[in-house]
Write an enzyme that holds these catalytic residues in place. Structure first.
Site, PDB file in Angstrom:
ATOM      1  N   ILE A 192       1.032  -0.850  -0.310  1.00  8.16           N
ATOM      2  CA  ILE A 192      -0.149  -0.188  -0.034  1.00  8.16           C
ATOM      3  C   ILE A 192       0.746   1.221   0.588  1.00  8.16           C
ATOM      4  O   ILE A 192       1.724   1.560   0.088  1.00  8.16           O
ATOM      5  CB  ILE A 192      -1.137   0.458   1.029  1.00  8.16           C
ATOM      6  CG1 ILE A 192      -1.619  -1.209   1.419  1.00  8.16           C
ATOM      7  CG2 ILE A 192      -1.609   0.870   0.878  1.00  8.16           C
ATOM      8  CD1 ILE A 192      -3.323  -1.219   1.978  1.00  8.16           C
ATOM      9  N   LEU A 193       1.023   2.145  -0.708  1.00  2.95           N
ATOM     10  CA  LEU A 193       1.318   3.152  -1.034  1.00  2.95           C
ATOM     11  C   LEU A 193       0.948   4.613  -0.065  1.00  2.95           C
ATOM     12  O   LEU A 193      -0.022   4.525  -0.081  1.00  2.95           O
ATOM     13  CB  LEU A 193       1.941   3.591  -2.546  1.00  2.95           C
ATOM     14  CG  LEU A 193       2.423   2.798  -3.880  1.00  2.95           C
ATOM     15  CD1 LEU A 193       1.979   2.831  -4.795  1.00  2.95           C
ATOM     16  CD2 LEU A 193       3.237   2.063  -3.100  1.00  2.95           C
ATOM     17  N   HIS A 247      -4.887  -4.751 -11.467  1.00  2.00           N
ATOM     18  CA  HIS A 247      -5.928  -5.094  -9.844  1.00  2.00           C
ATOM     19  C   HIS A 247      -6.423  -5.845 -10.591  1.00  2.00           C
ATOM     20  O   HIS A 247      -7.367  -6.164 -11.711  1.00  2.00           O
ATOM     21  CB  HIS A 247      -6.547  -3.686  -9.805  1.00  2.00           C
ATOM     22  CG  HIS A 247      -6.667  -4.371  -8.556  1.00  2.00           C
ATOM     23  ND1 HIS A 247      -6.610  -4.271  -7.204  1.00  2.00           N
ATOM     24  CD2 HIS A 247      -8.384  -4.812  -7.885  1.00  2.00           C
ATOM     25  CE1 HIS A 247      -7.097  -4.797  -6.711  1.00  2.00           C
ATOM     26  NE2 HIS A 247      -8.690  -5.022  -6.847  1.00  2.00           N
TER      27      HIS A 247
HETATM   28  C1  GAR Z   1      -1.960 -10.150 -10.857  1.00  2.12           C
HETATM   29  O1  GAR Z   1      -2.585 -10.934 -10.656  1.00  2.12           O
HETATM   30  C2  GAR Z   1      -2.125  -8.724 -10.495  1.00  2.12           C
HETATM   31  O2  GAR Z   1      -2.952  -7.898 -10.975  1.00  2.12           O
HETATM   32  C3  GAR Z   1      -1.964  -8.392  -8.803  1.00  2.12           C
HETATM   33  O3  GAR Z   1      -0.727  -9.948  -8.359  1.00  2.12           O
HETATM   34  C4  GAR Z   1      -0.744 -10.932  -9.056  1.00  2.12           C
HETATM   35  C5  GAR Z   1       0.734 -10.460  -9.836  1.00  2.12           C
HETATM   36  O4  GAR Z   1       0.989 -11.162 -10.342  1.00  2.12           O
HETATM   37  N1  GAR Z   1      -1.472  -7.564  -8.094  1.00  2.12           N
HETATM   38  C6  GAR Z   1      -2.627  -6.843  -7.430  1.00  2.12           C
HETATM   39  O5  GAR Z   1      -3.330  -7.774  -6.473  1.00  2.12           O
HETATM   40  C7  GAR Z   1      -2.482  -5.948  -6.735  1.00  2.12           C
HETATM   41  N2  GAR Z   1      -3.676  -5.389  -5.927  1.00  2.12           N
HETATM   42  P1  GAR Z   1       2.617 -11.398 -11.722  1.00  2.12           P
HETATM   43  O6  GAR Z   1       3.607 -11.028 -10.676  1.00  2.12           O
HETATM   44  O7  GAR Z   1       3.068 -12.858 -11.537  1.00  2.12           O
HETATM   45  O8  GAR Z   1       2.273 -10.629 -12.233  1.00  2.12           O
END
Ligand code: GAR
Length: 208
Positions: free
Chosen positions: A88-89, A105
């Site tokens: 969280i930024l 997201h």
């Molecule tokens: C992805 O599904 C992204 O949308 C989510 O984390 C995953 C990362 O996957 N992001 C969040 O939940 C941000 N709140 P990756 O490391 O394989 O790109």
């Protein structure tokens, strides 16, 4: 050529999708808060500059974000992409990069901000689920939306199958959104996104 900084915390498959899209822009660095992020290996294998700013080395959110902001600024990026960056930024950091920072997201915002989006989508009985790319503003997962992709939730979906299916959509919309922002097809002013007419039809997609 414009410069892209990518922030990751883990696997980094969204970062990989941006790299593999071979956009006509430079990936000036991949920064992780997690020294063990698997995505760092991929970035190094592509000779991309990597850097770790470990949140555990800082006493509070403010000092971590100050150091993170300095690491980002040192790369002089035109765009900062949060690609699975699980911190969280602070208002200070989001303000420092206002209009130059986007996030992917795994839900159709404004539904399911925060964590465990796929579990919550199934629990909520929604029939449509998906992912969103938005500009980052001080409130978590609330910034102006640039693009979304949706799919049908199947009766036999589990949080895992849904995560896998949504991830495919994430890999499609994130690189193209990065290109739009850098190429000036998408701008944010006063918390409102304006898209070029040429990309509007491509800013949402639906898969049964
Ligand atoms: C992805 O599904 C992204 O949308 C989510 O984390 C995953 C990362 O996957 N992001 C969040 O939940 C941000 N709140 P990756 O490391 O394989 O790109």
């Amino acid at each position: 050529m414009k410069k892209i900084a990518i922030l990751i915390s883990g696997r980094g498959t969204n970062m990989q999708a941006i790299v593999d899209a071979r956009l006509p822009h430079e990936i000036c660095g991949v920064i992780s808060n997690n020294p063990n992020a698997a995505g760092l290996h991929f970035a190094k294998s592509r000779n991309i500059n990597t850097c770790v700013v470990n949140h555990r080395d800082y006493p509070d959110r403010e000092s971590f974000d100050e150091a993170l902001g300095n690491a980002i600024a040192a790369l002089q990026p035109d765009l900062v992409v949060l690609a699975g960056f699980m911190r969280i930024l602070t208002v200070g950091l989001t303000t420092r990069f206002a209009g130059k920072m986007i996030n992917i997201h795994p839900s159709l915002l404004p539904a399911f901000r925060g964590l465990d989006t796929h579990e919550r989508a199934i629990g909520g009985g929604v029939k449509l689920h998906g992912c969103t790319v938005h500009f980052v503003t001080p409130n978590l997962d609330e910034g102006p939306i640039i693009a979304q992709a949706a799919l049908c939730v199947r009766p036999n979906d589990t949080p895992q199958t849904l995560a896998e299916r949504v991830l495919v959509l994430e890999h499609e919309i994130l690189p193209k959104t990065v290109a739009w922002v850098l190429d000036g097809h998408c701008t944010m002013e006063a918390n409102h996104v304006t898209l070029d007419p040429s990309i509007i039809d491509d800013s949402f997609s639906f898969q049964r």
